[in-house]
Design a protein around this motif. Structure first.
Motif, PDB file in Angstrom:
ATOM      1  N   ARG A  34       0.992  -1.042   0.181  1.00 16.51           N
ATOM      2  CA  ARG A  34      -0.063  -0.116   0.182  1.00 16.51           C
ATOM      3  C   ARG A  34       0.924   1.186   0.035  1.00 16.51           C
ATOM      4  O   ARG A  34       0.560   2.268  -0.614  1.00 16.51           O
ATOM      5  CB  ARG A  34      -0.893   0.056   1.058  1.00 16.51           C
ATOM      6  CG  ARG A  34      -2.132  -1.048   0.974  1.00 16.51           C
ATOM      7  CD  ARG A  34      -3.098  -0.917   2.109  1.00 16.51           C
ATOM      8  NE  ARG A  34      -4.374  -1.784   1.839  1.00 16.51           N
ATOM      9  CZ  ARG A  34      -5.333  -1.637   2.599  1.00 16.51           C
ATOM     10  NH1 ARG A  34      -5.299  -0.813   3.765  1.00 16.51           N
ATOM     11  NH2 ARG A  34      -6.394  -2.720   2.416  1.00 16.51           N
ATOM     12  N   ASN A  35       1.891   1.282   0.665  1.00 13.85           N
ATOM     13  CA  ASN A  35       2.962   2.358   0.601  1.00 13.85           C
ATOM     14  C   ASN A  35       3.642   2.490  -0.647  1.00 13.85           C
ATOM     15  O   ASN A  35       4.220   3.661  -0.959  1.00 13.85           O
ATOM     16  CB  ASN A  35       3.993   2.089   1.707  1.00 13.85           C
ATOM     17  CG  ASN A  35       3.315   2.277   2.995  1.00 13.85           C
ATOM     18  OD1 ASN A  35       2.827   3.623   3.153  1.00 13.85           O
ATOM     19  ND2 ASN A  35       3.807   1.714   4.112  1.00 13.85           N
ATOM     20  N   SER A  36       3.287   1.847  -1.718  1.00 11.93           N
ATOM     21  CA  SER A  36       3.777   2.133  -3.041  1.00 11.93           C
ATOM     22  C   SER A  36       2.885   2.823  -3.804  1.00 11.93           C
ATOM     23  O   SER A  36       3.248   3.540  -4.828  1.00 11.93           O
ATOM     24  CB  SER A  36       4.150   0.736  -3.755  1.00 11.93           C
ATOM     25  OG  SER A  36       2.890   0.187  -4.078  1.00 11.93           O
ATOM     26  N   SER A  37       1.485   3.146  -3.461  1.00  5.05           N
ATOM     27  CA  SER A  37       0.870   4.297  -4.053  1.00  5.05           C
ATOM     28  C   SER A  37       1.552   5.698  -3.799  1.00  5.05           C
ATOM     29  O   SER A  37       1.921   6.002  -2.786  1.00  5.05           O
ATOM     30  CB  SER A  37      -0.519   4.219  -3.183  1.00  5.05           C
ATOM     31  OG  SER A  37      -1.344   5.406  -3.771  1.00  5.05           O
ATOM     32  N   PRO A  38       1.752   6.436  -4.925  1.00  3.72           N
ATOM     33  CA  PRO A  38       2.560   7.316  -4.927  1.00  3.72           C
ATOM     34  C   PRO A  38       1.819   8.657  -4.078  1.00  3.72           C
ATOM     35  O   PRO A  38       2.673   9.120  -3.378  1.00  3.72           O
ATOM     36  CB  PRO A  38       2.461   8.119  -6.632  1.00  3.72           C
ATOM     37  CG  PRO A  38       2.338   6.664  -7.412  1.00  3.72           C
ATOM     38  CD  PRO A  38       1.293   5.753  -6.459  1.00  3.72           C
ATOM     39  N   VAL A  39       0.526   8.532  -4.016  1.00  8.56           N
ATOM     40  CA  VAL A  39       0.086   9.595  -3.030  1.00  8.56           C
ATOM     41  C   VAL A  39       0.338   9.395  -1.669  1.00  8.56           C
ATOM     42  O   VAL A  39       0.730  10.289  -0.951  1.00  8.56           O
ATOM     43  CB  VAL A  39      -1.569   9.489  -3.332  1.00  8.56           C
ATOM     44  CG1 VAL A  39      -2.167  10.323  -2.319  1.00  8.56           C
ATOM     45  CG2 VAL A  39      -2.036  10.040  -4.782  1.00  8.56           C
ATOM     46  N   VAL A  40       0.280   7.951  -1.226  1.00  5.89           N
ATOM     47  CA  VAL A  40       0.508   7.716   0.051  1.00  5.89           C
ATOM     48  C   VAL A  40       2.000   7.851   0.287  1.00  5.89           C
ATOM     49  O   VAL A  40       2.449   8.392   1.466  1.00  5.89           O
ATOM     50  CB  VAL A  40       0.207   6.135   0.247  1.00  5.89           C
ATOM     51  CG1 VAL A  40       0.667   5.542   1.553  1.00  5.89           C
ATOM     52  CG2 VAL A  40      -1.070   5.975   0.213  1.00  5.89           C
ATOM     53  N   ALA A  41       3.051   7.456  -0.676  1.00  3.41           N
ATOM     54  CA  ALA A  41       4.545   7.624  -0.538  1.00  3.41           C
ATOM     55  C   ALA A  41       4.887   9.179  -0.380  1.00  3.41           C
ATOM     56  O   ALA A  41       5.533   9.407   0.593  1.00  3.41           O
ATOM     57  CB  ALA A  41       5.072   7.157  -1.675  1.00  3.41           C
ATOM     58  N   VAL A  42       4.102   9.888  -1.365  1.00  2.00           N
ATOM     59  CA  VAL A  42       4.363  11.349  -1.122  1.00  2.00           C
ATOM     60  C   VAL A  42       3.894  11.977   0.124  1.00  2.00           C
ATOM     61  O   VAL A  42       4.542  12.695   0.842  1.00  2.00           O
ATOM     62  CB  VAL A  42       3.903  12.177  -2.274  1.00  2.00           C
ATOM     63  CG1 VAL A  42       4.003  13.630  -2.176  1.00  2.00           C
ATOM     64  CG2 VAL A  42       4.583  11.712  -3.728  1.00  2.00           C
TER      65      VAL A  42
END
Length: 503
Positions: A34-42
């Protein structure tokens, strides 16, 4: 053929393209972490590098909803910038593609920084980049083909693209939930302690008078963490590495820990961000193994000063090694909580529990690494954000009933609440009405020195407005101070008080 797009169409192209890009990354993150979602990672990166004043502002303003506020704020900013990118692309698609390219690169960098993701995780932000650029180019090209400003084809294109983005985002969430650590947790079964905690006495709480129950249900146990998406670590994949200033480096699997004789202890945990009278405190029985036994097998060197622990999401914590090795402290590597495996939001597969210390220096969830080191060699997450190094829990008390500003009948009034002085123990609680004398309260039976105690007292309240105060005295003789201090750097102080009106 158009030479310039209408403003609304141009802005809509930017918004839909960026939305589709984010949705594509979120969909793939269901398979890649789930942390690979760019929005979450940013978002995680923004939280990590935010200055301490901004972090504290967010916590003070939004309290437990600070992460939601961050997500909403990021969403608003992203949509505004997407609309602006569309507006500056009314004649040419190039500015919009540059914007989406920058957005995609930021996502790639943020994902690459994540310690809990493998190399394949980069696929999610790359897909975000490709989908965003492709969608922007397609919508921009179709819009220019319209001969009428009110042409219906481009509008249908917007609707189709927007609906597709929504479906992808929802699918990513549904698939992610189905693939998360809950499946692994459900397969654990019971965790039977070889040394169970003593049975709770019948008078462990005064919940009938309005105090909390002695044990906090897992669903109600307070939750504080820095990650925007809960780490999803399966028990079968989990490993704990012990290294640093030790004689031998060790690595444990979940089975290695579970197969040991397990111990059960009742412990009250408290967050350093808990304000006077706050709710960031809870009690549970934890099942696990003694940390000092694991470290004894590794062989701690004499120069060691702290146990530097790392979570699966990269969060770090420094605990005094003296507390961890103290045989009377009961520091644990916990696998279970209140009779079941740790809930995912509380650290499954494993977390640290060190009684008597605030959670930011003692309670690493989703723990994967223990490094025995010195204070100068490693600095934990919150140290660089203005918080103190060791964080012993302060003696405190709270009024739970009556509720603040409650209208009361004049006369005999029950006042009840909780008090805590973890690892020292509560000796007594005193309550006063307005500026009158302090009156002793009745305490529940003490379960152990590492848990809270409930109290109650009956006051004779005359008609009119009043202020009720409480204070605790611990076993060392320390009287809870009335001096008011903020939570930063090492926990709030002051007497909790409530306003009531009797008639």
């Amino acid at each position: 053929m158009r030479t310039e797009l209408p403003r609304f169409h141009a802005a809509a192209i930017g918004v839909v393209a960026v939305g589709a890009a984010a949705a594509a990354g979120h969909l793939l993150s269901a398979f890649l972490g789930r942390n690979s979602s760019p929005v979450v990672a940013v978002g995680n990166t923004v939280a990590e590098f935010s200055p301490s004043w901004l972090t504290e502002f967010g916590k003070d303003t939004f309290y437990l909803y600070d992460k939601l506020a961050l997500f909403v704020g990021m969403g608003v900013v992203m949509l505004v910038l997407a609309a602006v990118a569309g507006l500056v692309s009314r004649r040419s698609r190039t500015p919009g593609l540059v914007f989406i390219g920058v957005f995609g690169v930021l996502g790639v960098v943020a994902v690459l920084r994540r310690p809990d993701l493998g190399q394949l995780a980069i696929v999610a932000p790359l897909a975000t980049l490709l989908v965003g650029c492709g969608m922007f180019s397609w919508l921009h090209g179709r819009a220019f083909q319209e001969e009428s400003v009110e042409g219906g084809l481009s509008r249908r294109g917007f609707l189709i693209a927007g609906a597709g983005a929504g479906v992808a985002a929802v699918a990513g969430e549904v698939i992610g939930v189905s693939r998360d650590a809950e499946v692994s947790r459900a397969a654990i079964g019971g965790l039977v302690p070889a040394r169970p905690a003593p049975p709770l006495p019948a008078d462990a709480d005064f919940s009938k008078l309005g105090t909390p129950t002695f044990l906090t249900p897992n669903a109600d146990f307070y939750k504080i963490d820095t990650t925007l998406a809960l780490p999803q670590v399966r028990a079968e994949d989990w490993r704990l590495r012990v290294h640093g200033l030790v004689e031998r480096e060790l690595t444990f699997s979940y089975a290695d820990i579970r197969d040991r004789p397990l111990v059960e202890r009742a412990v009250t945990l408290c967050c350093v961000s808990n304000e006077v009278g706050g709710e960031l405190i809870s009690t549970a029985t934890f099942v696990g193994v003694d940390l000092r036994d694991l470290l004894a097998e590794a062989g701690v060197r004499p120069e060691a000063e702290q146990l530097f622990s790392t979570s699966a999401d990269g969060w770090t914590c420094g605990t005094p090694i003296s507390a961890v090795l103290d045989p009377g402290r009961g520091a644990m590597l916990a696998l279970g909580m209140n009779g079941e495996p740790l809930p995912v939001k509380h650290g499954f597969p494993a977390r640290l529990v060190v009684p008597g210390l605030y959670g930011y220096v003692s309670a690493t969830k989703w723990v994967t690494e223990l490094e025995v080191t010195t204070w100068s060699a490693r600095r934990a997450y919150w140290l660089d954000r203005g918080w103190s190094r060791e964080g012993p829990v302060k003696t405190q008390s709270r009024i739970d009933v009556p509720k603040p500003f409650a209208a009361q009948a004049a006369g005999k009034t029950i006042v009840a609440g909780i008090a805590w002085a973890q690892h020292t123990g509560v000796d007594r609680v005193e309550v006063r009405l307005d500026q009158g004398p302090w009156q002793p309260a009745t305490l529940t039976a003490e379960v152990n020195a590492d848990t809270w105690r409930m109290w109650w007292v009956q006051l004779d309240v005359p008609p009119g407005p009043h202020q009720v105060y409480c204070r605790a005295v611990d076993r060392s003789g320390y009287v809870q101070t009335g001096d008011v201090a903020d939570t930063v750097p090492d926990g709030a102080t002051g007497w909790h008080s409530i306003s009531i009106t009797a008639s």
